[in-house]
Design a protein around this motif. Structure first.
Motif, mmCIF file in Angstrom:
data_model
loop_
_atom_site.group_PDB
_atom_site.id
_atom_site.type_symbol
_atom_site.label_atom_id
_atom_site.label_comp_id
_atom_site.label_asym_id
_atom_site.label_seq_id
_atom_site.Cartn_x
_atom_site.Cartn_y
_atom_site.Cartn_z
ATOM 1 N N ASP A 181 0.825 -1.209 0.000
ATOM 2 C CA ASP A 181 0.000 0.000 0.000
ATOM 3 C C ASP A 181 0.858 1.257 0.000
ATOM 4 N N SER A 182 0.281 2.337 -0.489
ATOM 5 C CA SER A 182 0.895 3.646 -0.319
ATOM 6 C C SER A 182 0.664 4.081 1.123
ATOM 7 N N VAL A 183 1.744 4.389 1.836
ATOM 8 C CA VAL A 183 1.638 4.690 3.254
ATOM 9 C C VAL A 183 2.430 5.952 3.578
ATOM 10 N N GLU A 184 1.892 6.746 4.468
ATOM 11 C CA GLU A 184 2.570 7.949 4.928
ATOM 12 C C GLU A 184 3.236 7.658 6.265
ATOM 13 N N ILE A 185 4.516 7.948 6.360
ATOM 14 C CA ILE A 185 5.265 7.788 7.598
ATOM 15 C C ILE A 185 5.475 9.176 8.195
ATOM 16 N N ILE A 186 4.995 9.356 9.417
ATOM 17 C CA ILE A 186 5.057 10.667 10.075
ATOM 18 C C ILE A 186 5.962 10.565 11.297
ATOM 19 N N TYR A 187 6.960 11.410 11.348
ATOM 20 C CA TYR A 187 7.968 11.415 12.417
ATOM 21 C C TYR A 187 7.859 12.715 13.207
ATOM 22 N N ASP A 188 7.748 12.593 14.524
ATOM 23 C CA ASP A 188 7.682 13.770 15.394
ATOM 24 C C ASP A 188 9.065 14.011 15.987
ATOM 25 N N VAL A 189 9.776 14.996 15.444
ATOM 26 C CA VAL A 189 11.142 15.260 15.862
ATOM 27 C C VAL A 189 11.224 15.662 17.336
ATOM 28 N N ALA A 190 10.151 16.218 17.866
ATOM 29 C CA ALA A 190 10.146 16.669 19.263
ATOM 30 C C ALA A 190 10.233 15.511 20.245
ATOM 31 N N LEU A 191 9.945 14.286 19.783
ATOM 32 C CA LEU A 191 9.971 13.117 20.657
ATOM 33 C C LEU A 191 11.276 12.322 20.533
ATOM 34 N N SER A 192 12.234 12.862 19.795
ATOM 35 C CA SER A 192 13.521 12.185 19.636
ATOM 36 C C SER A 192 14.294 12.178 20.946
#
Length: 326
Positions: A181-192
């Motif tokens: 499937d086409s999937v969007e990966i979302i990364y929250d840099v504030a939680l690194s």
């Protein structure tokens, strides 16, 4: 004159068997900690009927009169070793007995894990491990191997439910996406993480970063952590894995089709996506604090996101047809 034509059709085809379970066990609330009162809900209708997994026992089904939870804790991150087991197999003694949710195929039990399993103070509980049974233990409730939201079933049918230890550092959208499937990966840099040991000398990515790259690969074994088919060129500002900022947030996103993005051969299961993040020149890294998050886990800073796996099964069919004409 009659002419006979014998036409042989050889049909080969591949079907995909999506090795991902429905929600066989639910933790309520889903963000509960080990010291919280939590409801564990088991859907007997999603139990495996695989004879190999059940090892001679019959499968629990929706007609069962009573259900017991036989369970323990896992005190190592991503581990599968049971500890502090609660339950007396084959005994109708009330220990682990569940309550039917009327009008459904679901059963529930409410516990406080830290006290229910008598876990010493200071010991981490990363997972609950469980299987289910009828009153006398002749029928068993296990799962089909694969991930479900918030947990997984391993090859012997044991069910593991994760306790989230951190916030949603990476999100898969849609959450039930398959590898094709086409999937969007979302990364929250504030939680690194800002842990220097995990970052190994690199600075931590933060919300002021000008550009973010995803350095990633796939995991082709259930519950595994070995990266394969890695995509990304560390330190190169070449566009491979470059993400787009979501305006007004600390989040970055990239859209891919995992099976093609990672060039995974047809028939190879993808169980997890493995990833870390970086700035353009690779001097700053984006990793996670160790622990589970909804839909994934961070181990030694590497981030693993569970995905629906595909198992290819090839069938051959031979059909002989005889036609006659005059």
């Amino acid at each position: 004159m009659k002419i006979f034509y014998i036409i042989t059709f050889v049909i080969a085809y591949t079907i995909s068997n999506y090795r991902c379970n429905g929600q066989i066990v639910t933790l309520n609330p889903s963000n509960a900690k080990a010291q919280d009162s939590v409801e564990i809900i088991y859907d007997v209708a999603l139990s495996t009927t695989d004879n190999t997994i059940l090892a001679g026992k019959s499968a629990l089904n929706s007609t069962v009169a009573s259900v017991y939870m036989h369970s323990g804790v896992v005190t190592t991150l991503n581990g599968t070793t049971w500890a502090n087991i609660v339950g007396n197999w084959g005994m109708d003694d009330g220990v682990g007995k569940m309550t039917k949710i009327n009008g459904t195929t679901k059963w529930r039990i409410k516990i406080v894990p830290s006290s229910y399993y008598n876990v010493p103070s200071g010991t981490n509980i990363f997972r609950l491990a469980m299987i289910f049974r009828n009153a006398n233990g002749s029928s068993e409730g296990k799962g089909n191997p694969g991930f479900f939201f918030g947990g997984e079933v391993v090859s012997n049918g044991d069910i593991y439910v994760n306790f989230p230890a951190q916030s949603q550092i990476v999100t898969l959208n849609p959450s039930n996406a398959k590898a094709q499937d086409s999937v969007e990966i979302i990364y929250d840099v504030a939680l690194s993480t800002t842990d220097n040991t995990i970052l190994a000398g690199k600075s931590a990515l933060n919300s002021t970063v000008a550009s973010v790259y995803m350095h990633s690969g796939v995991v082709t074994t259930l519950n595994g952590t070995t990266w394969a088919n890695i995509v990304g060129n560390w330190g190169m500002d070449d566009g491979v894995g470059k993400m787009t900022k979501i305006n007004g947030t600390t989040k970055w996103r990239i859209k891919i089709v995992p099976s093609s993005y990672y060039n995974v051969p047809s028939g190879t299961n993808i169980f997890r996506l493995a990833m870390v993040f970086r700035n353009a020149d690779g001097s700053s890294g984006g990793k996670g604090n160790p622990g589970f998050f909804p839909g994934g886990v961070s181990i030694n800073g590497d981030i693993y996101v569970n995905i629906r796996a595909v198992q290819s099964i090839t069938f051959g069919a031979l059909a002989n047809r005889t036609f006659g004409t005059n």
